[in-house]
Structure formats: structure tokens, C-alpha cells
Design a protein around this motif. Structure first.
Motif, PDB file in Angstrom:
ATOM      1  N   GLN A 151       1.254 -14.445   6.387  1.00 30.81           N
ATOM      2  CA  GLN A 151       1.377 -13.951   5.027  1.00 30.81           C
ATOM      3  C   GLN A 151      -0.018 -13.560   4.566  1.00 30.81           C
ATOM      4  N   TYR A 152      -0.131 -12.343   4.050  1.00 30.70           N
ATOM      5  CA  TYR A 152      -1.449 -11.874   3.635  1.00 30.70           C
ATOM      6  C   TYR A 152      -1.293 -10.771   2.595  1.00 30.70           C
ATOM      7  N   PRO A 153      -2.320 -10.598   1.762  1.00 31.76           N
ATOM      8  CA  PRO A 153      -2.268  -9.522   0.766  1.00 31.76           C
ATOM      9  C   PRO A 153      -2.557  -8.164   1.417  1.00 31.76           C
ATOM     10  N   ILE A 154      -2.014  -7.129   0.822  1.00 30.16           N
ATOM     11  CA  ILE A 154      -2.260  -5.762   1.267  1.00 30.16           C
ATOM     12  C   ILE A 154      -3.239  -5.121   0.286  1.00 30.16           C
ATOM     13  N   GLU A 155      -4.390  -4.685   0.782  1.00 25.80           N
ATOM     14  CA  GLU A 155      -5.372  -4.013  -0.067  1.00 25.80           C
ATOM     15  C   GLU A 155      -5.020  -2.529  -0.161  1.00 25.80           C
ATOM     16  N   LYS A 156      -5.191  -1.980  -1.355  1.00 25.40           N
ATOM     17  CA  LYS A 156      -4.819  -0.592  -1.604  1.00 25.40           C
ATOM     18  C   LYS A 156      -5.580   0.378  -0.694  1.00 25.40           C
ATOM     19  N   GLU A 157      -6.894   0.205  -0.568  1.00 24.54           N
ATOM     20  CA  GLU A 157      -7.704   1.128   0.238  1.00 24.54           C
ATOM     21  C   GLU A 157      -7.282   1.089   1.703  1.00 24.54           C
TER      22      GLU A 157
ATOM     23  N   ALA B 287     -11.470  24.371   5.449  1.00 22.44           N
ATOM     24  CA  ALA B 287     -12.169  23.308   4.728  1.00 22.44           C
ATOM     25  C   ALA B 287     -11.475  23.024   3.400  1.00 22.44           C
ATOM     26  N   TYR B 288     -11.092  24.076   2.698  1.00 22.02           N
ATOM     27  CA  TYR B 288     -10.432  23.905   1.400  1.00 22.02           C
ATOM     28  C   TYR B 288      -9.055  23.261   1.559  1.00 22.02           C
ATOM     29  N   THR B 289      -8.231  23.778   2.476  1.00 23.54           N
ATOM     30  CA  THR B 289      -6.876  23.245   2.615  1.00 23.54           C
ATOM     31  C   THR B 289      -6.890  21.812   3.163  1.00 23.54           C
ATOM     32  N   LEU B 290      -7.802  21.497   4.083  1.00 25.26           N
ATOM     33  CA  LEU B 290      -7.861  20.126   4.590  1.00 25.26           C
ATOM     34  C   LEU B 290      -8.375  19.157   3.525  1.00 25.26           C
ATOM     35  N   TYR B 291      -9.271  19.625   2.680  1.00 16.47           N
ATOM     36  CA  TYR B 291      -9.730  18.800   1.560  1.00 16.47           C
ATOM     37  C   TYR B 291      -8.565  18.508   0.610  1.00 16.47           C
ATOM     38  N   LYS B 292      -7.815  19.558   0.265  1.00 14.49           N
ATOM     39  CA  LYS B 292      -6.655  19.387  -0.612  1.00 14.49           C
ATOM     40  C   LYS B 292      -5.596  18.517   0.055  1.00 14.49           C
ATOM     41  N   TYR B 293      -5.394  18.720   1.353  1.00 13.63           N
ATOM     42  CA  TYR B 293      -4.420  17.942   2.112  1.00 13.63           C
ATOM     43  C   TYR B 293      -4.785  16.458   2.067  1.00 13.63           C
ATOM     44  N   LYS B 294      -6.059  16.152   2.271  1.00 13.17           N
ATOM     45  CA  LYS B 294      -6.502  14.756   2.241  1.00 13.17           C
ATOM     46  C   LYS B 294      -6.279  14.144   0.864  1.00 13.17           C
ATOM     47  N   LYS B 295      -6.554  14.897  -0.195  1.00 14.90           N
ATOM     48  CA  LYS B 295      -6.331  14.390  -1.551  1.00 14.90           C
ATOM     49  C   LYS B 295      -4.846  14.120  -1.796  1.00 14.90           C
ATOM     50  N   ILE B 296      -3.995  15.024  -1.327  1.00 11.26           N
ATOM     51  CA  ILE B 296      -2.549  14.853  -1.508  1.00 11.26           C
ATOM     52  C   ILE B 296      -2.066  13.628  -0.738  1.00 11.26           C
ATOM     53  N   ILE B 297      -2.529  13.479   0.503  1.00  9.79           N
ATOM     54  CA  ILE B 297      -2.125  12.340   1.332  1.00  9.79           C
ATOM     55  C   ILE B 297      -2.608  11.032   0.717  1.00  9.79           C
ATOM     56  N   ASN B 298      -3.837  11.002   0.240  1.00 10.00           N
ATOM     57  CA  ASN B 298      -4.357   9.784  -0.404  1.00 10.00           C
ATOM     58  C   ASN B 298      -3.548   9.432  -1.649  1.00 10.00           C
ATOM     59  N   LYS B 299      -3.189  10.444  -2.430  1.00 11.08           N
ATOM     60  CA  LYS B 299      -2.389  10.199  -3.633  1.00 11.08           C
ATOM     61  C   LYS B 299      -1.002   9.691  -3.251  1.00 11.08           C
ATOM     62  N   GLN B 300      -0.399  10.286  -2.232  1.00 14.07           N
ATOM     63  CA  GLN B 300       0.922   9.845  -1.800  1.00 14.07           C
ATOM     64  C   GLN B 300       0.866   8.422  -1.248  1.00 14.07           C
ATOM     65  N   GLY B 301      -0.171   8.103  -0.471  1.00 14.76           N
ATOM     66  CA  GLY B 301      -0.347   6.751   0.036  1.00 14.76           C
ATOM     67  C   GLY B 301      -0.512   5.741  -1.095  1.00 14.76           C
ATOM     68  N   GLU B 302      -1.247   6.134  -2.122  1.00 12.95           N
ATOM     69  CA  GLU B 302      -1.441   5.261  -3.280  1.00 12.95           C
ATOM     70  C   GLU B 302      -0.123   5.034  -4.016  1.00 12.95           C
ATOM     71  N   GLU B 303       0.687   6.099  -4.155  1.00 14.24           N
ATOM     72  CA  GLU B 303       1.983   5.960  -4.825  1.00 14.24           C
ATOM     73  C   GLU B 303       2.917   5.036  -4.038  1.00 14.24           C
ATOM     74  N   ILE B 304       2.929   5.169  -2.726  1.00 14.79           N
ATOM     75  CA  ILE B 304       3.773   4.303  -1.899  1.00 14.79           C
ATOM     76  C   ILE B 304       3.292   2.862  -1.995  1.00 14.79           C
ATOM     77  N   TYR B 305       1.987   2.666  -1.995  1.00 11.90           N
ATOM     78  CA  TYR B 305       1.438   1.314  -2.156  1.00 11.90           C
ATOM     79  C   TYR B 305       1.900   0.705  -3.478  1.00 11.90           C
ATOM     80  N   GLU B 306       1.761   1.465  -4.553  1.00  7.77           N
ATOM     81  CA  GLU B 306       2.151   0.962  -5.878  1.00  7.77           C
ATOM     82  C   GLU B 306       3.633   0.621  -5.902  1.00  7.77           C
ATOM     83  N   GLU B 307       4.441   1.446  -5.267  1.00  5.23           N
ATOM     84  CA  GLU B 307       5.888   1.230  -5.244  1.00  5.23           C
ATOM     85  C   GLU B 307       6.269  -0.013  -4.443  1.00  5.23           C
ATOM     86  N   ARG B 308       5.611  -0.224  -3.306  1.00  3.02           N
ATOM     87  CA  ARG B 308       6.003  -1.308  -2.406  1.00  3.02           C
ATOM     88  C   ARG B 308       5.274  -2.630  -2.640  1.00  3.02           C
ATOM     89  N   TYR B 309       3.979  -2.565  -2.956  1.00  2.00           N
ATOM     90  CA  TYR B 309       3.175  -3.786  -2.892  1.00  2.00           C
ATOM     91  C   TYR B 309       2.470  -4.188  -4.178  1.00  2.00           C
TER      92      TYR B 309
END
Length: 194
Positions: free
Chosen positions: A10-16, A82-104
Motif C-alpha cells: 500500500q502506497y500513495p500515488i504522487e501526481k508527478e 517542435a510545435y506539435t510535439l510541444y502541444k502534444y506533451k502539454k495535452i498528454i500531461n493535462k490528460q494524465g493529471e485529469e486521470i490522476y484527479e479522477e482516480r487517486y
């Protein structure tokens, strides 16, 4: 499950760390390559379109290989990537954060069992069983183990922190030794730079 072969953590899940887990998942990494291929196709289509329009406007024969325009399109491709991968990373990070908030965000504690006798994980939070087989891949970082089972849309993932009290670390080492002895699970060392 027999108690002597079952290891409970049993352990905590860190957002980052969860955002890293999400962004390194096989499906997300595969989508990144689709973004790059789409940029290549877009650049090639734009190159031939502008060459065709230029030939029509000047009423000349279309030149397929205009060195200056090829250099311009190549530079444009790298800027677009460079632009699309930067935007892609921001979108993925935001989606990961939303899933974290929803689950943990509410419960905050991840409950995991590993049965050494059959080599299977039980994620109690989601009531999922994941066999430690050739469909499992573990990415090792300095702080965390990112565990992925299957690559597609139905793939599952969870993380195991490598830090904690001595009980957690000793249980984790027993799990790792068992997984490595089975020789089906793939391990890969990665740096924390993502």
C-alpha cells in the motif's frame, strides 16, 4: 491466494509520477510517432501543392525538386514538429493529471497484491488481475517502476515506488527478484528526463 506467497503493498500515488507513468505508456508513445508521420505527410503535401500552384501561376512546367523550396520545407517541418510535439506533451500531461484527479485524488492510497505462486498482480483499487507474462514491460527510473501490461487501448498500467520504509523496499525487492527469475517480463532502464 495463500498468505505465504502473497505480498501486499500500500502506497500513495504522487501526481508527478503518475503523469510520467501516463506519458510513457506504450499507447501514448505510439501516438507521438503518428503525430510525426502526420507532420511529414503534411509537409510533403504542402510542398507539392505549392509547387503545382507556382507552376500554374507562372505557366511553366512543374519543377519537382526545387532545392531552395526543399530547404524551406525541411525547416518548416522541424518547426512544425517542435510545435506539435510541444502541444502534444502539454495535452498528454493535462490528460494524465485529469486521470490522476479522477482516480487517486480522494483515496490517495494504491493497494496492490502480488502472488508469487502464480506470478500475478492484483490491483485492488480497480479489482484487476495482471499476469506477469511476456505482455508486461517494466520501465525502471531512479524513483519508480512503471509497469505496463499490453500495448493497445486495453493496456493496463500502474507504478511501484522504489522508495519508502524498509518493509516496502524489502517487499518490492522480493517482487522484482521473482519477476526477473520468470524471465518473461521485459525490463528497461530509463532516465528521469521526460
Amino acid at each position: 491466494m495463500s498468505n505465504d506467497s502473497t505480498i501486499t503493498l500500500q502506497y500513495p500515488i504522487e501526481k508527478e509520477e503518475y503523469i510520467k507513468l501516463f506519458s510513457l505508456s506504450p499507447m501514448i508513445r505510439k501516438l507521438k510517432y503518428f503525430v510525426i508521420v502526420a507532420n511529414i505527410l503534411l509537409t510533403v503535401i504542402a510542398y507539392f501543392f505549392f509547387q503545382f500552384v507556382s507552376a500554374l501561376r507562372l505557366k511553366e512546367e512543374m519543377v519537382l525538386f526545387d532545392l531552395d523550396f526543399i530547404i524551406f520545407c525541411t525547416i518548416s517541418f522541424f518547426i512544425l514538429c517542435a510545435y506539435t510535439l510541444y502541444k502534444y506533451k502539454k495535452i498528454i500531461n493535462k490528460q494524465g493529471e485529469e486521470i490522476y484527479e479522477e482516480r487517486y485524488s480522494d483515496e490517495g492510497i494504491f493497494n496492490l497484491e502480488y502472488d508469487k505462486s502464480i506470478g500475478e498482480f492484483l490491483i485492488k483499487n480497480r479489482n484487476q488481475k495482471l499476469p506477469a507474462d511476456n505482455q508486461m514491460k517494466i520501465l525502471k527510473t531512479e524513483r519508480t517502476l512503471f509497469v505496463y501490461w499490453r500495448k493497445g487501448m486495453k493496456g493496463k498500467m500502474f507504478m511501484l515506488p522504489r522508495y519508502g520504509d524498509s518493509d516496502h523496499v524489502s517487499k518490492l525487492n522480493v517482487i522484482l527478484n521473482d519477476l526477473q527469475s520468470r524471465k518473461k517480463v521485459k525490463f528497461k532502464e530509463i532516465t528521469n528526463k521526460i
